[in-house]
Design a protein around this motif. Structure first.
Motif, short mmCIF file in Angstrom:
data_model
loop_
_atom_site.label_atom_id
_atom_site.label_comp_id
_atom_site.label_asym_id
_atom_site.label_seq_id
_atom_site.Cartn_x
_atom_site.Cartn_y
_atom_site.Cartn_z
N MET A 1 0.83 -1.29 -0.14
CA MET A 1 -0.06 -0.09 -0.06
C MET A 1 0.99 1.35 -0.12
N PRO A 2 0.68 2.16 -1.00
CA PRO A 2 1.46 3.15 -1.16
C PRO A 2 1.32 4.47 0.13
N LYS A 3 2.53 4.44 0.73
CA LYS A 3 2.11 5.93 1.67
C LYS A 3 3.49 6.73 1.59
N VAL A 4 3.09 8.06 2.01
CA VAL A 4 4.35 9.03 2.03
C VAL A 4 4.31 9.48 3.47
N LYS A 5 5.44 10.24 3.77
CA LYS A 5 5.68 11.07 4.92
C LYS A 5 5.33 12.37 4.70
N THR A 6 4.39 12.91 5.49
CA THR A 6 3.87 14.34 4.90
C THR A 6 3.65 15.05 6.55
N ASN A 7 4.14 16.32 6.87
CA ASN A 7 3.56 16.96 8.00
C ASN A 7 3.84 16.00 9.09
N GLY A 8 4.78 15.21 9.38
CA GLY A 8 5.13 14.28 10.61
C GLY A 8 4.27 13.16 10.70
N ILE A 9 3.78 12.72 9.78
CA ILE A 9 3.01 11.43 9.80
C ILE A 9 3.32 10.47 8.34
N GLU A 10 2.58 9.46 8.34
CA GLU A 10 2.73 8.62 7.04
C GLU A 10 1.09 8.67 6.78
N LEU A 11 0.90 9.03 5.43
CA LEU A 11 -0.49 9.06 4.84
C LEU A 11 -0.56 8.14 3.69
N HIS A 12 -1.46 7.30 3.85
CA HIS A 12 -1.84 6.36 2.60
C HIS A 12 -2.62 7.04 1.66
N TYR A 13 -2.24 6.44 0.56
CA TYR A 13 -2.69 7.34 -0.84
C TYR A 13 -3.18 6.14 -2.06
N ASP A 14 -3.81 6.44 -3.18
CA ASP A 14 -3.99 5.56 -4.16
C ASP A 14 -4.19 6.62 -5.38
N LEU A 15 -3.71 6.19 -6.57
CA LEU A 15 -3.89 6.90 -7.61
C LEU A 15 -4.57 6.17 -8.62
N HIS A 16 -5.42 6.83 -9.54
CA HIS A 16 -6.47 6.24 -10.36
C HIS A 16 -6.57 6.89 -11.49
N GLY A 17 -6.44 6.50 -12.85
CA GLY A 17 -6.64 7.29 -14.14
C GLY A 17 -5.21 8.26 -14.52
N GLU A 18 -5.61 8.82 -15.58
CA GLU A 18 -4.86 9.72 -15.99
C GLU A 18 -5.30 10.97 -16.54
N GLY A 19 -4.74 12.12 -16.47
CA GLY A 19 -5.34 13.60 -16.54
C GLY A 19 -5.06 14.59 -15.67
N ALA A 20 -5.71 15.54 -15.67
CA ALA A 20 -5.40 16.59 -14.70
C ALA A 20 -5.73 16.11 -13.50
N PRO A 21 -4.59 16.49 -12.51
CA PRO A 21 -5.06 15.73 -11.03
C PRO A 21 -6.21 16.40 -10.22
N LEU A 22 -7.00 15.31 -9.70
CA LEU A 22 -8.38 15.80 -8.97
C LEU A 22 -8.01 14.91 -7.77
N VAL A 23 -8.16 15.75 -6.61
CA VAL A 23 -7.98 15.27 -5.13
C VAL A 23 -9.39 15.14 -4.50
N LEU A 24 -9.62 14.00 -3.93
CA LEU A 24 -10.80 13.78 -3.11
C LEU A 24 -10.40 13.42 -1.63
N ILE A 25 -11.29 14.51 -0.85
CA ILE A 25 -10.99 14.46 0.55
C ILE A 25 -12.11 13.91 1.35
N SER A 26 -12.07 12.85 1.93
CA SER A 26 -13.01 12.25 2.71
C SER A 26 -13.66 12.88 3.82
N GLY A 27 -14.76 12.79 4.13
CA GLY A 27 -15.57 13.18 5.33
C GLY A 27 -15.21 12.54 6.96
N LEU A 28 -15.99 12.91 8.08
CA LEU A 28 -15.56 12.42 9.20
C LEU A 28 -15.56 10.91 9.48
N GLY A 29 -14.63 10.36 9.89
CA GLY A 29 -14.56 8.87 10.14
C GLY A 29 -14.35 8.05 8.86
N TYR A 30 -14.25 8.49 7.74
CA TYR A 30 -14.01 7.70 6.32
C TYR A 30 -12.90 7.98 5.80
#
Length: 267
Positions: A1-30
């Motif tokens: 599972m891909p993770k990066v170190k950012t702002n003092g923590i490790e954050l899990h992320y995934d990439l899907h598709g190609e094109g202009a970057p679109l970031v999706l930020i989830s809601g509370l508890g999800y």
């Protein structure tokens, strides 16, 4: 599972598709799972970045109250690690708070902005309906009953009855991925920190100059769609789209309709 170190923590992320970057930020508890039904449609047009906010999923869950600025900094670090200078930023519910903070604190990194089922905090937003509050604040029912009742009140009328398999899948996912109580409480502090008018985004939003879409479900009882007009009054030139057959969880209820609205706006 891909993770990066950012702002003092490790954050899990995934990439899907190609094109202009679109970031999706989830809601509370999800975690990023919230977007799993929309991603296949969006990934046909964009490079979609989904990730688990701090406090949930496979990302780190440090103790202490979180703020929208803190999670915005997490996202900035994630984009740095991915080599992305600018992106379309889309946030749902609590993720909408993070999206607002990101747009205000990192304006040069926002191509376009999508605010979903969210508000600007403070005393002037339209609060959760009494019906939804009664369900979401229930502490007497067993956890499974509470979760099912929460899904019913957070989706459009009749959705749960018409989609029993979806509700069972949702429930099974939550049973297999229980909420981290400490992380959930830390994320809850994001909304609580915006209660005061001075702390809210209301009077800061006029600084946002990028094209902005405000996207709501017509039957949202958690963040009533009247908040869309309030947000639009503060963000010049913003566009409102109300999804007629959805409630608060439109990314799961009507994924294709929601994706179509985003594609039409952002392409």
């Amino acid at each position: 599972m891909p993770k990066v170190k950012t702002n003092g923590i490790e954050l899990h992320y995934d990439l899907h598709g190609e094109g202009a970057p679109l970031v999706l930020i989830s809601g509370l508890g999800y975690p990023a799972w919230e977007w799993h039904r929309m991603v296949p449609f969006l990934a046909q047009h964009f490079k979609v970045i989904t990730f688990d906010n701090r406090g949930v999923g496979l990302s780190d869950k440090p103790a202490g109250a979180y703020t929208a600025s803190m999670l915005a900094a997490d996202l900035a670090g994630l984009l740095d690690e991915l080599g992305i200078e600018k992106a379309i930023i889309m946030g749902h519910s609590m993720g909408g708070f993070v999206a607002q903070a990101f747009a205000l604190e990192y304006p040069q990194r926002v191509e376009k902005l999508v605010l979903c089922s969210t508000n600007f905090g403070g005393p002037h937003h339209v609060p959760v309906t009494p019906e939804a509050m009664a369900v979401l604040s229930d502490v007497k029912s067993d956890p499974v009953t509470r979760f099912k009742n929460g899904l019913i009140v957070s989706t459009a009328p009749g959705f749960a009855e018409k989609n029993p398999e979806m509700i069972e899948t949702w429930l099974q996912w939550r049973l297999e991925n229980p909420v981290d109580v400490a992380g959930y409480q830390s994320q809850m502090m994001i909304g609580m920190s915006l209660f005061a008018e001075a702390a809210s985004f209301e009077n800061k939003l006029p600084k946002i100059s990028v094209p902005t879409l405000i996207l709501f479900g017509a039957h949202d009882k958690v963040v009533p769609p009247a908040n869309a007009d309030l947000l639009a009054k503060q963000v010049a030139g913003s566009r409102i789209v109300i999804l007629p057959d959805a409630g608060h969880f439109f990314p799961i209820e009507v994924p294709q309709e929601a994706a179509d609205a985003v594609i039409q706006f952002a392409k």
